[in-house]
Design a protein around this motif. Sequence first.
Motif, PDB file in Angstrom:
ATOM      1  N   TYR A 160       0.819  -1.222   0.000  1.00 34.22           N
ATOM      2  CA  TYR A 160       0.000   0.000   0.000  1.00 34.22           C
ATOM      3  C   TYR A 160       0.849   1.267   0.000  1.00 34.22           C
ATOM      4  O   TYR A 160       0.415   2.323  -0.406  1.00 34.22           O
ATOM      5  CB  TYR A 160      -0.956   0.009   1.190  1.00 34.22           C
ATOM      6  CG  TYR A 160      -0.278  -0.186   2.521  1.00 34.22           C
ATOM      7  CD1 TYR A 160       0.401   0.849   3.137  1.00 34.22           C
ATOM      8  CD2 TYR A 160      -0.329  -1.424   3.167  1.00 34.22           C
ATOM      9  CE1 TYR A 160       1.043   0.670   4.340  1.00 34.22           C
ATOM     10  CE2 TYR A 160       0.313  -1.615   4.377  1.00 34.22           C
ATOM     11  CZ  TYR A 160       0.989  -0.572   4.952  1.00 34.22           C
ATOM     12  OH  TYR A 160       1.625  -0.749   6.145  1.00 34.22           O
ATOM     13  N   GLU A 162       3.730   1.684  -1.657  1.00 33.90           N
ATOM     14  CA  GLU A 162       4.223   1.940  -3.017  1.00 33.90           C
ATOM     15  C   GLU A 162       3.157   1.447  -3.976  1.00 33.90           C
ATOM     16  O   GLU A 162       3.232   0.358  -4.516  1.00 33.90           O
ATOM     17  CB  GLU A 162       5.553   1.223  -3.225  1.00 33.90           C
ATOM     18  CG  GLU A 162       6.618   1.872  -2.387  1.00 33.90           C
ATOM     19  CD  GLU A 162       7.937   1.138  -2.436  1.00 33.90           C
ATOM     20  OE1 GLU A 162       8.194   0.412  -3.408  1.00 33.90           O
ATOM     21  OE2 GLU A 162       8.702   1.319  -1.485  1.00 33.90           O
ATOM     22  N   PHE A 163       2.147   2.289  -4.163  1.00 29.47           N
ATOM     23  CA  PHE A 163       0.961   1.848  -4.883  1.00 29.47           C
ATOM     24  C   PHE A 163       1.235   1.586  -6.361  1.00 29.47           C
ATOM     25  O   PHE A 163       0.480   0.870  -7.016  1.00 29.47           O
ATOM     26  CB  PHE A 163      -0.180   2.845  -4.674  1.00 29.47           C
ATOM     27  CG  PHE A 163      -1.504   2.151  -4.591  1.00 29.47           C
ATOM     28  CD1 PHE A 163      -1.783   1.298  -3.534  1.00 29.47           C
ATOM     29  CD2 PHE A 163      -2.444   2.320  -5.587  1.00 29.47           C
ATOM     30  CE1 PHE A 163      -2.990   0.619  -3.466  1.00 29.47           C
ATOM     31  CE2 PHE A 163      -3.657   1.649  -5.525  1.00 29.47           C
ATOM     32  CZ  PHE A 163      -3.933   0.802  -4.460  1.00 29.47           C
ATOM     33  N   ASP A 164       2.349   2.139  -6.878  1.00 20.91           N
ATOM     34  CA  ASP A 164       2.771   1.864  -8.264  1.00 20.91           C
ATOM     35  C   ASP A 164       2.893   0.364  -8.501  1.00 20.91           C
ATOM     36  O   ASP A 164       2.792  -0.106  -9.625  1.00 20.91           O
ATOM     37  CB  ASP A 164       4.198   2.415  -8.515  1.00 20.91           C
ATOM     38  CG  ASP A 164       4.211   3.910  -8.526  1.00 20.91           C
ATOM     39  OD1 ASP A 164       3.132   4.493  -8.357  1.00 20.91           O
ATOM     40  OD2 ASP A 164       5.303   4.466  -8.701  1.00 20.91           O
ATOM     41  N   ASN A 165       3.199  -0.356  -7.417  1.00 16.05           N
ATOM     42  CA  ASN A 165       3.487  -1.782  -7.544  1.00 16.05           C
ATOM     43  C   ASN A 165       2.245  -2.662  -7.457  1.00 16.05           C
ATOM     44  O   ASN A 165       2.359  -3.882  -7.559  1.00 16.05           O
ATOM     45  CB  ASN A 165       4.454  -2.210  -6.437  1.00 16.05           C
ATOM     46  CG  ASN A 165       5.851  -1.688  -6.687  1.00 16.05           C
ATOM     47  OD1 ASN A 165       6.219  -1.448  -7.835  1.00 16.05           O
ATOM     48  ND2 ASN A 165       6.614  -1.514  -5.630  1.00 16.05           N
ATOM     49  N   ASP A 167      -0.346  -3.397  -9.360  1.00 16.87           N
ATOM     50  CA  ASP A 167      -0.737  -4.295 -10.448  1.00 16.87           C
ATOM     51  C   ASP A 167       0.219  -5.487 -10.558  1.00 16.87           C
ATOM     52  O   ASP A 167      -0.219  -6.629 -10.731  1.00 16.87           O
ATOM     53  CB  ASP A 167      -0.810  -3.536 -11.778  1.00 16.87           C
ATOM     54  CG  ASP A 167      -2.001  -2.585 -11.783  1.00 16.87           C
ATOM     55  OD1 ASP A 167      -2.992  -2.892 -11.090  1.00 16.87           O
ATOM     56  OD2 ASP A 167      -1.928  -1.533 -12.447  1.00 16.87           O
ATOM     57  N   TYR A 169       1.973  -6.653  -8.116  1.00 17.57           N
ATOM     58  CA  TYR A 169       1.705  -7.475  -6.933  1.00 17.57           C
ATOM     59  C   TYR A 169       0.473  -8.358  -7.133  1.00 17.57           C
ATOM     60  O   TYR A 169       0.491  -9.556  -6.816  1.00 17.57           O
ATOM     61  CB  TYR A 169       1.531  -6.586  -5.695  1.00 17.57           C
ATOM     62  CG  TYR A 169       1.172  -7.389  -4.476  1.00 17.57           C
ATOM     63  CD1 TYR A 169       2.153  -8.066  -3.755  1.00 17.57           C
ATOM     64  CD2 TYR A 169      -0.162  -7.541  -4.091  1.00 17.57           C
ATOM     65  CE1 TYR A 169       1.817  -8.854  -2.672  1.00 17.57           C
ATOM     66  CE2 TYR A 169      -0.506  -8.322  -3.011  1.00 17.57           C
ATOM     67  CZ  TYR A 169       0.478  -8.979  -2.301  1.00 17.57           C
ATOM     68  OH  TYR A 169       0.146  -9.774  -1.235  1.00 17.57           O
ATOM     69  N   THR A 263       7.949  -5.439 -12.971  1.00 21.99           N
ATOM     70  CA  THR A 263       7.786  -4.372 -13.959  1.00 21.99           C
ATOM     71  C   THR A 263       8.883  -3.350 -13.720  1.00 21.99           C
ATOM     72  O   THR A 263       9.695  -3.509 -12.810  1.00 21.99           O
ATOM     73  CB  THR A 263       6.443  -3.667 -13.765  1.00 21.99           C
ATOM     74  OG1 THR A 263       6.464  -3.063 -12.475  1.00 21.99           O
ATOM     75  CG2 THR A 263       5.272  -4.616 -13.865  1.00 21.99           C
ATOM     76  N   SER A 265       8.776  -0.552 -12.257  1.00 16.05           N
ATOM     77  CA  SER A 265       8.772   0.017 -10.906  1.00 16.05           C
ATOM     78  C   SER A 265       9.199  -0.989  -9.835  1.00 16.05           C
ATOM     79  O   SER A 265       9.726  -0.611  -8.799  1.00 16.05           O
ATOM     80  CB  SER A 265       7.394   0.576 -10.561  1.00 16.05           C
ATOM     81  OG  SER A 265       6.459  -0.463 -10.567  1.00 16.05           O
ATOM     82  N   THR A 266       8.958  -2.271 -10.092  1.00 19.31           N
ATOM     83  CA  THR A 266       9.309  -3.264  -9.070  1.00 19.31           C
ATOM     84  C   THR A 266      10.701  -3.825  -9.287  1.00 19.31           C
ATOM     85  O   THR A 266      11.239  -4.498  -8.439  1.00 19.31           O
ATOM     86  CB  THR A 266       8.346  -4.465  -9.099  1.00 19.31           C
ATOM     87  OG1 THR A 266       8.473  -5.117 -10.359  1.00 19.31           O
ATOM     88  CG2 THR A 266       6.931  -4.048  -8.888  1.00 19.31           C
TER      89      THR A 266
END
Length: 268
Positions: A160, A162-165, A167, A169, A263, A265-266
């Motif tokens: 929560y 790092e909300f970029d992650n 999808d 996740y 991705t 970001s991750t």
Amino acid sequence: MHPTLTIAVKAARRAGTVINRASMQLDILTVQTKSPNDFVTEVDQAAEAAIIEVLRDAYPEHGILAEESGESAESANSEYQWIIDPLDGTTNFIHGFPQYAISIALAKNGVLEQAVVYDPTRNELFTATKGRGAFLNDRRIRVSKRTRLNDALIGTGFPYREFDNIDAYLGMFKDLTQKTAGIRRPGAAALDLSYVACGRLDGFWEMGLQPWDMAAGVLMIQEAGGLVSDLAGEAAYMETGNVVAGTPKVFGQLLQVIQPHRTASTRA
Ligand code: IPD
Ligand code: CA
Ligand code: CA
Ligand code: CA
């Protein structure tokens, strides 16, 4: 027990007393919001103060990195650093959901040497020393003997912060619901990792953790015969906050399901 570990246990038990006492008066608790889904109470702060008092008293020259008060001035020069989460699972604590712990680790020149995770609700004390194994209340612990991901119970936490992650996740989560015996989100990363160390969980993954959430738990798993990495299967979990862990066999299979969902970001 190594003298530094004895001191860490003393500090964790002091914090446990503070937390247990406060858990009987949750109706008068003041909760502040640091960011969405990230809360702090006067109990987090009082527990942290109790821990730091014990550590400072014994080792005034050591550096300290603690969730609520940050990095101490000594950290820049000291080869030793204590990494402290005074109350891991604050949201659970606030709601009276009995799954939270104190996490204290000691690193020497960046290498984890001592670890304590203490669950004050169940009086369960997890400890580990580099090269000396991991223990639950004086009993030696090892990761489970499970070898197949299909049979494995896997712990996790939601990204929560790092909300970029989210999808990436959710892709991992969806795949793993079909390929494991079950997924659990207990809500205290330090305990989740300790549960892998003692075989209650067979694996764990989470993204966006902080060093104090995982330092002690990581050493616990390594000393219990398990494996830990970041999402790339490398050792940058403390830097990236992304962690995958498990029994030697389950770890590899878990990583294989997780990796295709990485991705930009991750990626770390
Ligand atoms: C949290 C817990 C939770 C994890 C969060 C952490 P806190 O720690 O470990 O399980 O999912 O990412 O922030 O804030 O309760 O100490
Ligand atoms: Ca927090
Ligand atoms: Ca935490
Ligand atoms: Ca905390």
